[in-house]
Design a protein around this motif. Structure first.
Motif, mmCIF file in Angstrom:
data_model
loop_
_atom_site.group_PDB
_atom_site.id
_atom_site.type_symbol
_atom_site.label_atom_id
_atom_site.label_comp_id
_atom_site.label_asym_id
_atom_site.label_seq_id
_atom_site.Cartn_x
_atom_site.Cartn_y
_atom_site.Cartn_z
ATOM 1 N N PRO A 77 -54.258 -34.985 -13.158
ATOM 2 C CA PRO A 77 -54.720 -35.995 -13.988
ATOM 3 C C PRO A 77 -53.846 -37.268 -13.543
ATOM 4 C CG PRO A 77 -53.367 -34.543 -15.266
ATOM 5 C CD PRO A 77 -53.806 -33.724 -13.615
ATOM 6 N N LEU A 78 -54.214 -38.498 -13.961
ATOM 7 C CA LEU A 78 -53.485 -39.778 -13.956
ATOM 8 C C LEU A 78 -52.524 -39.800 -15.192
ATOM 9 C CD1 LEU A 78 -55.702 -42.296 -12.150
ATOM 10 C CD2 LEU A 78 -53.759 -41.046 -11.129
ATOM 11 N N ASN A 79 -53.122 -39.127 -16.397
ATOM 12 C CA ASN A 79 -52.478 -39.289 -17.762
ATOM 13 C C ASN A 79 -52.408 -37.614 -17.940
ATOM 14 O OD1 ASN A 79 -55.022 -38.720 -18.436
ATOM 15 N ND2 ASN A 79 -55.403 -41.087 -18.721
ATOM 16 N N ASP A 80 -52.295 -37.408 -19.281
ATOM 17 C CA ASP A 80 -52.354 -36.106 -19.753
ATOM 18 C C ASP A 80 -53.809 -35.616 -20.135
ATOM 19 O OD1 ASP A 80 -49.718 -35.627 -19.244
ATOM 20 O OD2 ASP A 80 -48.987 -36.471 -21.080
ATOM 21 N N SER A 81 -54.788 -36.215 -19.530
ATOM 22 C CA SER A 81 -56.049 -36.025 -19.981
ATOM 23 C C SER A 81 -56.464 -34.491 -19.783
ATOM 24 C CB SER A 81 -57.080 -36.906 -19.495
ATOM 25 O OG SER A 81 -56.988 -36.935 -18.154
ATOM 26 N N PRO A 117 -64.028 -26.157 -20.017
ATOM 27 C CA PRO A 117 -62.957 -26.460 -19.063
ATOM 28 C C PRO A 117 -62.160 -25.475 -18.892
ATOM 29 C CG PRO A 117 -63.390 -28.271 -20.277
ATOM 30 C CD PRO A 117 -64.316 -27.077 -21.094
ATOM 31 N N GLY A 118 -61.506 -25.309 -17.610
ATOM 32 C CA GLY A 118 -60.602 -24.393 -17.244
ATOM 33 C C GLY A 118 -59.741 -24.660 -16.263
ATOM 34 N N GLU A 119 -58.694 -24.063 -15.687
ATOM 35 C CA GLU A 119 -57.669 -24.530 -14.337
ATOM 36 C C GLU A 119 -58.687 -24.129 -13.190
ATOM 37 O OE1 GLU A 119 -53.954 -22.856 -14.561
ATOM 38 O OE2 GLU A 119 -53.479 -23.277 -16.816
ATOM 39 N N LYS A 120 -59.552 -23.382 -13.329
ATOM 40 C CA LYS A 120 -60.366 -23.090 -11.953
ATOM 41 C C LYS A 120 -61.809 -23.378 -11.786
ATOM 42 C CE LYS A 120 -56.703 -19.618 -10.626
ATOM 43 N NZ LYS A 120 -55.750 -20.344 -9.771
ATOM 44 N N ASN A 121 -62.170 -24.275 -12.821
ATOM 45 C CA ASN A 121 -63.269 -24.632 -12.542
ATOM 46 C C ASN A 121 -63.390 -26.160 -12.762
ATOM 47 O OD1 ASN A 121 -63.397 -25.528 -15.473
ATOM 48 N ND2 ASN A 121 -64.203 -23.637 -16.191
ATOM 49 N N GLY A 122 -64.506 -26.964 -12.319
ATOM 50 C CA GLY A 122 -64.823 -28.286 -12.477
ATOM 51 C C GLY A 122 -65.302 -28.951 -13.538
ATOM 52 N N TYR A 123 -65.348 -28.091 -14.779
ATOM 53 C CA TYR A 123 -65.730 -28.941 -15.788
ATOM 54 C C TYR A 123 -64.424 -29.396 -16.892
ATOM 55 C CZ TYR A 123 -69.932 -26.310 -14.950
ATOM 56 O OH TYR A 123 -70.749 -25.678 -14.349
ATOM 57 N N PHE A 124 -64.919 -30.661 -17.457
ATOM 58 C CA PHE A 124 -63.755 -31.475 -18.185
ATOM 59 C C PHE A 124 -64.428 -31.757 -19.700
ATOM 60 C CE2 PHE A 124 -62.983 -32.239 -13.724
ATOM 61 C CZ PHE A 124 -61.664 -32.183 -13.738
ATOM 62 N N ASP A 125 -63.444 -31.860 -20.597
ATOM 63 C CA ASP A 125 -63.996 -32.389 -21.941
ATOM 64 C C ASP A 125 -63.691 -33.870 -21.827
ATOM 65 O OD1 ASP A 125 -64.586 -32.650 -24.499
ATOM 66 O OD2 ASP A 125 -62.390 -31.857 -25.104
ATOM 67 N N SER A 126 -64.761 -34.486 -21.563
ATOM 68 C CA SER A 126 -64.802 -36.003 -21.152
ATOM 69 C C SER A 126 -66.147 -36.647 -21.489
ATOM 70 C CB SER A 126 -64.473 -36.533 -19.871
ATOM 71 O OG SER A 126 -64.799 -37.820 -19.712
ATOM 72 N N LYS A 127 -66.072 -37.639 -22.731
ATOM 73 C CA LYS A 127 -67.314 -38.307 -23.046
ATOM 74 C C LYS A 127 -67.740 -39.267 -22.057
ATOM 75 C CE LYS A 127 -66.528 -37.760 -27.825
ATOM 76 N NZ LYS A 127 -66.671 -36.331 -27.867
ATOM 77 N N VAL A 128 -66.972 -39.681 -20.836
ATOM 78 C CA VAL A 128 -67.211 -40.756 -19.907
ATOM 79 C C VAL A 128 -67.788 -40.026 -18.787
ATOM 80 C CG1 VAL A 128 -66.023 -42.362 -21.129
ATOM 81 C CG2 VAL A 128 -64.984 -40.992 -19.327
ATOM 82 N N LEU A 129 -67.579 -38.790 -18.486
ATOM 83 C CA LEU A 129 -67.915 -38.021 -17.078
ATOM 84 C C LEU A 129 -69.280 -37.536 -17.473
ATOM 85 C CD1 LEU A 129 -66.866 -36.951 -14.422
ATOM 86 C CD2 LEU A 129 -66.373 -35.055 -15.624
ATOM 87 N N SER A 130 -70.315 -37.846 -16.451
ATOM 88 C CA SER A 130 -71.506 -37.112 -16.605
ATOM 89 C C SER A 130 -71.640 -35.781 -16.661
ATOM 90 C CB SER A 130 -72.690 -37.734 -15.236
ATOM 91 O OG SER A 130 -71.986 -37.430 -14.213
ATOM 92 N N ARG A 131 -72.762 -34.955 -16.905
ATOM 93 C CA ARG A 131 -72.794 -33.748 -17.097
ATOM 94 C C ARG A 131 -72.795 -33.060 -15.536
ATOM 95 N NH1 ARG A 131 -76.708 -34.268 -22.061
ATOM 96 N NH2 ARG A 131 -77.382 -35.955 -20.698
ATOM 97 N N GLN A 132 -73.580 -33.558 -14.772
ATOM 98 C CA GLN A 132 -73.697 -33.202 -13.202
ATOM 99 C C GLN A 132 -73.031 -34.182 -12.478
ATOM 100 O OE1 GLN A 132 -77.594 -32.010 -12.635
ATOM 101 N NE2 GLN A 132 -77.425 -30.281 -14.019
ATOM 102 N N HIS A 133 -71.545 -34.416 -12.710
ATOM 103 C CA HIS A 133 -71.125 -35.452 -11.760
ATOM 104 C C HIS A 133 -71.171 -35.465 -10.224
ATOM 105 C CE1 HIS A 133 -68.530 -38.944 -11.099
ATOM 106 N NE2 HIS A 133 -67.746 -38.284 -10.226
#
Length: 82
Positions: A14-18, A44-60
């Motif tokens: 991350p560029l911040n603590d997100s 979301p987890g350390e070994k997967n590509g999922y994020f808790d983010s409202k600005v990222l698409s579901r299938q980025h």
């Protein structure tokens, strides 16, 4: 570490603590999906590509290793993957 096979990996910082930094192995033709959490299977987890983010698409994007190189495929209509 001697004797252990080397595999390409996707390292996300991350560029911040997100989010917690992620280290995802791309071994054996595994395709990793990058996107927003949508249900209990995409927590979301350390070994997967999922994020808790409202600005990222579901299938980025989807990322995998092919011929020793990491291959990304953008899937989001609004997203940019570089």
């Amino acid at each position: 570490m001697a004797g252990q096979p080397q595999y390409p990996a996707l390292n996300l910082y991350p560029l911040n603590d997100s989010f917690v930094p992620k280290h995802i192995l791309l071994a054996g033709g595994i395709r990793v999906k990058i996107g927003r959490q949508t249900n209990a299977k995409t927590v979301p987890g350390e070994k997967n590509g999922y994020f808790d983010s409202k600005v990222l698409s579901r299938q980025h994007a989807e990322v995998w290793e092919e011929g020793g190189k990491v291959r990304p495929t953008p899937k989001a209509s609004e997203g940019v993957l570089r």
